[in-house]
Design a protein around this motif. Structure first.
Motif, short mmCIF file in Angstrom:
data_model
loop_
_atom_site.label_atom_id
_atom_site.label_comp_id
_atom_site.label_asym_id
_atom_site.label_seq_id
_atom_site.Cartn_x
_atom_site.Cartn_y
_atom_site.Cartn_z
N LEU A 1 18.89 -22.06 51.65
CA LEU A 1 19.66 -22.87 50.70
C LEU A 1 19.55 -22.22 49.34
CD1 LEU A 1 18.77 -26.63 51.43
CD2 LEU A 1 21.01 -25.55 51.71
N ARG A 2 20.57 -22.45 48.52
CA ARG A 2 20.54 -21.96 47.14
C ARG A 2 20.74 -23.15 46.22
NH1 ARG A 2 20.94 -17.03 44.68
NH2 ARG A 2 21.77 -16.98 42.55
N LEU A 3 19.74 -23.44 45.42
CA LEU A 3 19.83 -24.50 44.43
C LEU A 3 20.31 -23.91 43.11
CD1 LEU A 3 16.50 -26.44 45.05
CD2 LEU A 3 18.72 -26.68 46.22
N SER A 4 21.13 -24.69 42.42
CA SER A 4 21.59 -24.29 41.11
C SER A 4 21.28 -25.39 40.10
CB SER A 4 23.10 -24.02 41.12
OG SER A 4 23.40 -22.91 41.91
N CYS A 5 21.09 -24.97 38.87
CA CYS A 5 20.83 -25.91 37.79
C CYS A 5 21.73 -25.51 36.62
CB CYS A 5 19.37 -25.85 37.40
SG CYS A 5 18.91 -26.88 35.99
N ALA A 6 22.63 -26.40 36.26
CA ALA A 6 23.52 -26.16 35.14
C ALA A 6 22.93 -26.82 33.90
CB ALA A 6 24.89 -26.74 35.43
N ALA A 7 22.86 -26.04 32.83
CA ALA A 7 22.24 -26.52 31.61
C ALA A 7 23.25 -26.60 30.48
CB ALA A 7 21.10 -25.59 31.21
N GLN B 1 17.19 -29.98 22.61
CA GLN B 1 16.97 -30.40 23.98
C GLN B 1 18.00 -29.77 24.88
OE1 GLN B 1 16.89 -34.64 24.31
NE2 GLN B 1 14.91 -34.85 23.30
N VAL B 2 17.68 -29.77 26.17
CA VAL B 2 18.56 -29.21 27.17
C VAL B 2 18.84 -30.28 28.22
CG1 VAL B 2 18.82 -27.42 28.93
CG2 VAL B 2 17.61 -26.91 26.79
N GLN B 3 20.09 -30.45 28.58
CA GLN B 3 20.45 -31.36 29.67
C GLN B 3 20.63 -30.53 30.94
OE1 GLN B 3 22.34 -31.49 26.54
NE2 GLN B 3 20.60 -32.79 26.00
N LEU B 4 20.08 -31.03 32.04
CA LEU B 4 20.03 -30.26 33.28
C LEU B 4 20.59 -31.04 34.45
CD1 LEU B 4 16.35 -29.04 32.77
CD2 LEU B 4 18.41 -27.73 32.30
N VAL B 5 21.41 -30.38 35.26
CA VAL B 5 21.98 -31.00 36.45
C VAL B 5 21.81 -30.05 37.63
CG1 VAL B 5 24.03 -31.95 37.54
CG2 VAL B 5 23.66 -32.28 35.08
N GLU B 6 21.07 -30.50 38.64
CA GLU B 6 20.84 -29.69 39.83
C GLU B 6 21.92 -29.93 40.88
OE1 GLU B 6 16.66 -31.23 38.56
OE2 GLU B 6 18.68 -32.01 38.77
N ALA C 1 24.30 -16.23 30.13
CA ALA C 1 25.70 -16.29 29.72
C ALA C 1 26.40 -17.51 30.31
CB ALA C 1 26.42 -15.02 30.13
N LYS C 2 25.94 -17.93 31.49
CA LYS C 2 26.54 -19.08 32.17
C LYS C 2 25.69 -20.34 32.07
CE LYS C 2 29.08 -16.28 35.52
NZ LYS C 2 29.30 -15.99 36.96
N ASN C 3 24.55 -20.23 31.40
CA ASN C 3 23.64 -21.37 31.27
C ASN C 3 23.24 -21.95 32.62
OD1 ASN C 3 23.73 -21.08 28.53
ND2 ASN C 3 24.30 -23.20 28.09
N THR C 4 22.86 -21.08 33.53
CA THR C 4 22.45 -21.54 34.85
C THR C 4 21.14 -20.89 35.27
OG1 THR C 4 23.74 -19.82 35.96
CG2 THR C 4 24.82 -21.96 35.63
N VAL C 5 20.42 -21.59 36.10
CA VAL C 5 19.23 -21.05 36.76
C VAL C 5 19.34 -21.43 38.23
CG1 VAL C 5 17.83 -23.08 36.24
CG2 VAL C 5 16.72 -20.90 36.72
N GLY D 1 17.12 -34.16 39.91
CA GLY D 1 16.59 -33.78 41.21
C GLY D 1 17.66 -33.67 42.28
N THR D 2 17.39 -32.84 43.28
CA THR D 2 18.28 -32.69 44.43
C THR D 2 17.41 -32.63 45.68
OG1 THR D 2 20.12 -31.41 45.36
CG2 THR D 2 18.38 -30.16 44.27
N GLN D 3 17.84 -33.34 46.72
CA GLN D 3 17.05 -33.46 47.94
C GLN D 3 17.25 -32.24 48.82
OE1 GLN D 3 14.90 -36.09 49.09
NE2 GLN D 3 14.42 -34.55 50.65
N VAL D 4 16.14 -31.70 49.28
CA VAL D 4 16.15 -30.63 50.29
C VAL D 4 15.38 -31.14 51.50
CG1 VAL D 4 15.33 -28.32 50.87
CG2 VAL D 4 16.35 -28.76 48.63
N THR D 5 16.03 -31.13 52.64
CA THR D 5 15.40 -31.57 53.88
C THR D 5 15.48 -30.45 54.90
OG1 THR D 5 16.04 -33.86 53.44
CG2 THR D 5 15.37 -33.31 55.69
N VAL D 6 14.33 -30.06 55.44
CA VAL D 6 14.26 -28.99 56.43
C VAL D 6 13.81 -29.59 57.74
CG1 VAL D 6 13.35 -26.72 56.99
CG2 VAL D 6 13.68 -27.37 54.59
N SER D 7 14.65 -29.50 58.74
CA SER D 7 14.32 -30.07 60.04
C SER D 7 13.66 -29.02 60.93
CB SER D 7 15.58 -30.61 60.71
OG SER D 7 16.50 -29.56 60.96
N SER D 8 12.79 -29.49 61.79
CA SER D 8 12.06 -28.56 62.68
C SER D 8 12.81 -28.34 63.98
CB SER D 8 10.67 -29.11 62.96
OG SER D 8 10.76 -30.41 63.51
#
Length: 126
Positions: A18-24, A1-6, A75-79, A119-126
């Motif tokens: 924005l740039r989202l990252s996920c550490a595994a 299994q893989v543990q994931l943190v965004e 190599a860094k276990n990231t996406v 999960g991580t919240q992304v909010t885009v305002s108009s």
């Protein structure tokens, strides 16, 4: 299994980036395909982007094609998910996911994703 943190979510104006990252963590990360999904309030979770284990093939939802870019560093276990030209309709909770099938050479089916981040919240305002 893989543990994931965004990380990397936040509030941004329309047209911004924005740039989202996920550490595994977990020994199977480098052989798993990775995906980003999102869920807006009152809507079902939807596919955003995916990348196979080697990083040589990527897949995007039509709604984000040309604006979002998925990448990985085994190599860094990231996406990561680079999001440009953001629109209010991109507002959602974004989830990172890993498949439990390995060394896949084509776009994974939804049922193949067995490990999910919080999960991580992304909010885009108009």
């Amino acid at each position: 299994q893989v543990q994931l943190v965004e990380s990397g979510g936040g509030l941004v104006q329309a047209g911004g980036s924005l740039r989202l990252s996920c550490a595994a963590s977990g020994r199977t990360f480098s052989s798993a395909a990775m995906g980003w999904f999102r869920q807006a309030p009152g809507k079902e979770r939807e596919f955003v982007a995916a990348i196979i284990w080697s990083g040589t093939s990527t897949y995007y939802a039509d709604s984000v094609k040309g604006r979002f870019t998925i990448s990985r560093d085994n190599a860094k276990n990231t996406v990561s998910l680079q999001m440009n030209s953001l629109k209010p309709e991109d507002t959602a909770v974004y989830y990172c996911a890993a498949t439990r099938t390995h060394f896949r050479q084509s776009r994974p089916a939804a049922y193949e994703y067995g490990d999910w981040g919080q999960g991580t919240q992304v909010t885009v305002s108009s």
